[in-house]
Structure formats: structure tokens, C-alpha cells
Design a protein around this motif. Structure first.
Motif, short mmCIF file in Angstrom:
data_model
loop_
_atom_site.label_atom_id
_atom_site.label_comp_id
_atom_site.label_asym_id
_atom_site.label_seq_id
_atom_site.Cartn_x
_atom_site.Cartn_y
_atom_site.Cartn_z
N SER A 89 13.85 1.74 18.36
CA SER A 89 12.65 0.91 18.49
C SER A 89 12.96 -0.57 18.57
CB SER A 89 11.71 1.17 17.29
OG SER A 89 11.34 2.52 17.22
N ASN A 90 14.02 -0.99 17.89
CA ASN A 90 14.37 -2.42 17.84
C ASN A 90 15.85 -2.62 18.12
OD1 ASN A 90 11.68 -3.42 16.71
ND2 ASN A 90 12.28 -1.90 15.17
N PRO A 91 16.30 -2.26 19.30
CA PRO A 91 17.75 -2.30 19.58
C PRO A 91 18.37 -3.68 19.42
CG PRO A 91 16.48 -2.01 21.62
CD PRO A 91 15.53 -1.82 20.48
N GLY A 92 17.63 -4.72 19.78
CA GLY A 92 18.17 -6.06 19.68
C GLY A 92 18.52 -6.46 18.27
N ASN A 93 17.82 -5.91 17.27
CA ASN A 93 18.10 -6.23 15.87
C ASN A 93 19.44 -5.68 15.41
OD1 ASN A 93 15.59 -7.37 15.85
ND2 ASN A 93 14.62 -5.80 14.59
N TYR A 94 19.98 -4.73 16.20
CA TYR A 94 21.23 -4.07 15.80
C TYR A 94 22.35 -4.31 16.80
CZ TYR A 94 17.87 -2.18 12.65
OH TYR A 94 16.88 -2.09 11.69
N GLY A 95 22.19 -5.37 17.59
CA GLY A 95 23.27 -5.80 18.47
C GLY A 95 23.30 -5.16 19.84
N PHE A 96 22.28 -4.40 20.20
CA PHE A 96 22.25 -3.73 21.50
C PHE A 96 21.52 -4.60 22.53
CE2 PHE A 96 22.79 -0.30 18.46
CZ PHE A 96 23.82 0.45 19.04
N ASP A 97 22.17 -4.84 23.64
CA ASP A 97 21.58 -5.62 24.73
C ASP A 97 21.24 -4.66 25.86
OD1 ASP A 97 20.78 -7.52 26.52
OD2 ASP A 97 22.77 -8.35 26.88
N VAL A 98 20.04 -4.13 25.82
CA VAL A 98 19.63 -3.09 26.77
C VAL A 98 18.41 -3.56 27.54
CG1 VAL A 98 18.98 -0.66 27.03
CG2 VAL A 98 20.44 -1.35 25.13
N GLU A 99 18.50 -3.47 28.86
CA GLU A 99 17.38 -3.85 29.72
C GLU A 99 16.75 -2.59 30.31
OE1 GLU A 99 18.45 -6.77 32.61
OE2 GLU A 99 19.80 -7.82 31.23
N LYS A 100 15.53 -2.73 30.78
CA LYS A 100 14.80 -1.58 31.32
C LYS A 100 15.57 -0.92 32.46
CE LYS A 100 10.17 -0.12 32.77
NZ LYS A 100 10.59 0.73 33.88
N LYS A 101 16.26 -1.71 33.26
CA LYS A 101 17.00 -1.16 34.40
C LYS A 101 18.16 -0.26 33.94
CE LYS A 101 20.08 -5.19 34.89
NZ LYS A 101 21.27 -4.46 34.45
N ASP A 102 18.56 -0.40 32.67
CA ASP A 102 19.67 0.40 32.15
C ASP A 102 19.23 1.79 31.70
OD1 ASP A 102 21.44 -1.83 32.37
OD2 ASP A 102 20.70 -2.61 30.46
N LEU A 103 17.92 2.00 31.58
CA LEU A 103 17.41 3.24 30.99
C LEU A 103 17.20 4.32 32.05
CD1 LEU A 103 14.78 1.53 28.67
CD2 LEU A 103 17.12 2.19 28.10
N TYR A 104 17.22 5.57 31.60
CA TYR A 104 17.01 6.69 32.51
C TYR A 104 15.53 6.84 32.83
CZ TYR A 104 21.74 8.01 31.05
OH TYR A 104 23.09 8.01 30.77
N GLU A 105 15.24 7.18 34.06
CA GLU A 105 13.86 7.36 34.51
C GLU A 105 13.61 8.82 34.88
OE1 GLU A 105 11.53 5.10 34.64
OE2 GLU A 105 12.59 3.19 34.48
N ALA A 106 12.43 9.28 34.60
CA ALA A 106 12.04 10.62 35.04
C ALA A 106 11.77 10.60 36.54
CB ALA A 106 10.79 11.07 34.30
N VAL A 107 12.19 11.65 37.21
CA VAL A 107 11.95 11.77 38.65
C VAL A 107 10.55 12.36 38.86
CG1 VAL A 107 12.67 12.92 40.78
CG2 VAL A 107 14.39 12.05 39.17
N PRO A 108 9.68 11.68 39.59
CA PRO A 108 8.34 12.23 39.84
C PRO A 108 8.41 13.60 40.52
CG PRO A 108 8.48 9.93 40.55
CD PRO A 108 9.88 10.37 40.24
N SER A 109 7.49 14.45 40.14
CA SER A 109 7.52 15.81 40.69
C SER A 109 6.11 16.33 40.87
CB SER A 109 8.31 16.73 39.75
OG SER A 109 7.66 16.82 38.49
N PHE A 110 6.02 17.46 41.55
CA PHE A 110 4.74 18.15 41.70
C PHE A 110 4.93 19.61 41.32
CE2 PHE A 110 6.91 18.36 45.75
CZ PHE A 110 6.70 19.66 46.20
#
Length: 318
Positions: free
Chosen positions: A238-259
């Protein structure tokens, strides 16, 4: 006399060998000292770079709204352990953050619909790392559901179809299970412990120890760490920056849209089925891991819902 001379010659030869070995060892020791000294110098030369430090525990730490007894030093040592272990296992923490971004949007609304506190999504993280793993005991999927439990709560579990791998259906089963045992135990911390150790195990500990609070019970190693680990994972993700993690949204995994495609008949080959939608067998299984064999028996003409990724997200299969 000749015999004595031979003995003296042999002793002399052994002394030479021993002297050589000693000298070699001393040389190796000197080299090792130099290497250690070099490493020490390298570490010192990092200056204000990478640092390892103690972790400040949040004052409002809780699980599902139930506060941690901060006045108990033994409890706080256990909290501290989980924060240290999960913060400084950086590669694992990063993977959990990446997967959480992909799968939490699926899990969260199901928890909310069933009045399960949102914190329980971190229980799934603690159970499986948000992967479809199988434990040595046979617990399976994100929520680590045993075969008998899955069937008891309405999942289809066999060699052909195993809905413990179906994230939505497995999450619903987890909710049903948690709500059932919350009514019995009265607290969410004990309910979480029961999810790990089994309700019978928790009831046994409570009876022997005459205690009805998770923090007052002496539990097995895994269950004794369980809620603390969940809270640490929750806080770090929930608070990665408080624990030294530098993570941006572009670094995260995304779900592939589906039908969705409804199927109510046997399927002789999922590979052929996949080609109809311009994907391959591997991609079909990635989106439908609960399909366990290359075909679907479905003699009863049951209706199944198959997820197909939107066109353009994968290279077209030839």
C-alpha cells in the motif's frame, strides 16, 4: 641401519610436504584476507548509497480494523520480524506489487459484495503470491483451496476442469468460507488464522489454552506468523515509497482485456478452438487456467464461460 636410514628419509620427505602445505595455506589465507579487505573497502566506498536500517512500524497497524496490541513486546517483535523479512526480500515484494495491480481489481469487488474486509485480498497474497500454485498438501490456486473444500462449496474439481484455478469462483468460495467462520470465532484475526490452520486446529488451541484472542494464543510457527505477515505485506504494497521502493505505474502488470464465449458442448481440441479466435493454446490456457486438459468432456452439456483476449493484444497465431 639401512632400515633406520629409510625411516629418517621418509620423515624428512613428510616434513618437506608439510612445510609446502603450510606455506600454501598461509598464502591462501593472505589472499583471502586481501579479498575480504577489498570487499570491505568496496562496501565502505558506497557512501550514502544502499542502506539497511530498522523499520518504523505504523502507529495505526491493524488487520481488518482490529488493532494490534502495541503494549505487548512479544507481539511487536513478531510484527517487526515480518516487516523486516518482507521489506528486505525486495525481489519478492516487487513481484507482489506488480501482480497485485493486475489481480486486485478482480478480487476486490467480490470481497466487497460478500462483506469481507478489503484486507483479505492480502491473505491471497500471503497464501499464493497471487499465482496458481499447488501446495505439498494439495491446496490449489490463489486461495489455496483443498479439493474437498472446493467441492463442498460448489466448485467443479476433477482432472478435466478444476475451478480452484478460476480466480472469480475461487474468491467467492473463500468469501463463503470466511463468513462462515467469522460467525463462529467472532474476530477477523481468528478467522484468518482458521483459514491457515483449519477451524478445528484453532478451536483446539483455544480450548487447551483457554484464550479467545489471536494475539493471546500460542500457535504453530506458520499460523503464529500468518496475520503479522499479511499486515506487513498490506503495508508494504500500500505504501511502497515508505519502504524504499521506487515503483511507477508503468512498471506494474496489467490485465489483458477480454470477452466471454459461452460453451455448452464437448470440445474435442482446445487448440483448434483457440485458432478460431486467432490465438494459440497457451494463450487460451493463460486466460482460463481452470481448463486442465486439452479437451472438454462436458457430457452433461453444462455451460462454461471461456475468456478470450481482445484482438490485437497477442500476435496472431498461425
Amino acid at each position: 641401519m639401512k632400515y633406520i636410514k629409510n625411516i629418517l628419509a621418509a620423515i624428512g620427505a613428510l616434513c618437506v610436504v608439510a612445510t609446502f602445505i603450510y606455506a600454501t595455506q598461509m598464502s591462501d589465507s593472505d589472499e583471502l584476507d586481501n579479498e575480504v579487505s577489498g570487499v570491505t573497502q568496496d562496501v565502505k566506498s558506497t557512501g550514502d548509497g544502499y542502506k539497511i536500517s530498522a523499520i518504523e512500524i505504523p502507529d495505526d497497524l491493524n488487520f481488518a480494523g482490529e488493532p494490534v496490541p502495541f503494549d505487548d513486546p512479544e507481539v511487536m517483535e513478531r510484527v517487526d520480524r515480518e516487516f523486516l523479512v518482507n521489506t528486505y526480500w525486495q525481489s519478492n515484494a516487487l513481484l507482489l506489487m506488480k501482480r497485485a495491480h493486475k489481480y486486485f481489481p478482480i478480487i476486490e469487488p467480490i470481497l466487497a459484495k460478500n462483506d469481507i474486509p478489503d484486507d483479505f485480498k492480502y491473505l491471497a497474497v500471503a497464501e499464493s503470491g497471487l499465482q496458481n500454485v499447488v501446495s505439498p498438501a494439495g491446496a490449489t490456486g490463489f486461495w489455496q483451496i483443498m479439493k474437498a473444500t472446493g467441492r463442498e462449496y460448489g466448485l467443479e474439481v476433477n482432472a478435466n476442469v478444476d475451478e480452484r484455478y478460476h480466480i472469480e469462483k475461487a474468491t467467492q468460495v473463500a468469501c463463503d468460507y470466511l463468513n462462515k467462520w467469522k460467525k463462529r470465532f467472532g474476530s477477523w484475526t481468528l478467522t484468518a488464522a482458521a483459514y491457515n490452520a483449519g477451524p478445528g486446529g484453532i478451536q483446539k488451541y483455544m480450548g487447551i489454552q483457554k484464550a479467545d484472542d489471536y494475539y493471546d494464543l500460542l500457535l504453530g510457527e506458520e499460523t503464529g506468523r500468518y496475520v503479522f505477515r499479511i499486515m506487513a505485506i498490506k503495508e508494504i504494497i500500500s505504501n511502497p515509497g515508505n519502504y524504499g521502493f521506487d515503483v511507477e505505474k508503468k512498471d506494474l502488470y496489467e490485465a489483458v482485456p477480454s470477452f466471454s464465449v459461452e460453451v455448452d458442448e464437448p470440445i474435442a481440441s482446445w487448440a483448434d478452438f483457440a485458432k478460431e479466435y486467432e490465438i494459440n493454446y497457451k494463450i487460451l490456457k493463460r486466460h482460463n487456467p481452470w481448463l486442465r486438459e486439452p479437451h472438454l468432456n462436458n457430457a452433461s452439456k453444462k455451460e462454461y464461460v471461456i475468456e478470450i483476449p481482445n484482438k490485437g493484444y497477442y500476435k496472431e497465431s498461425k
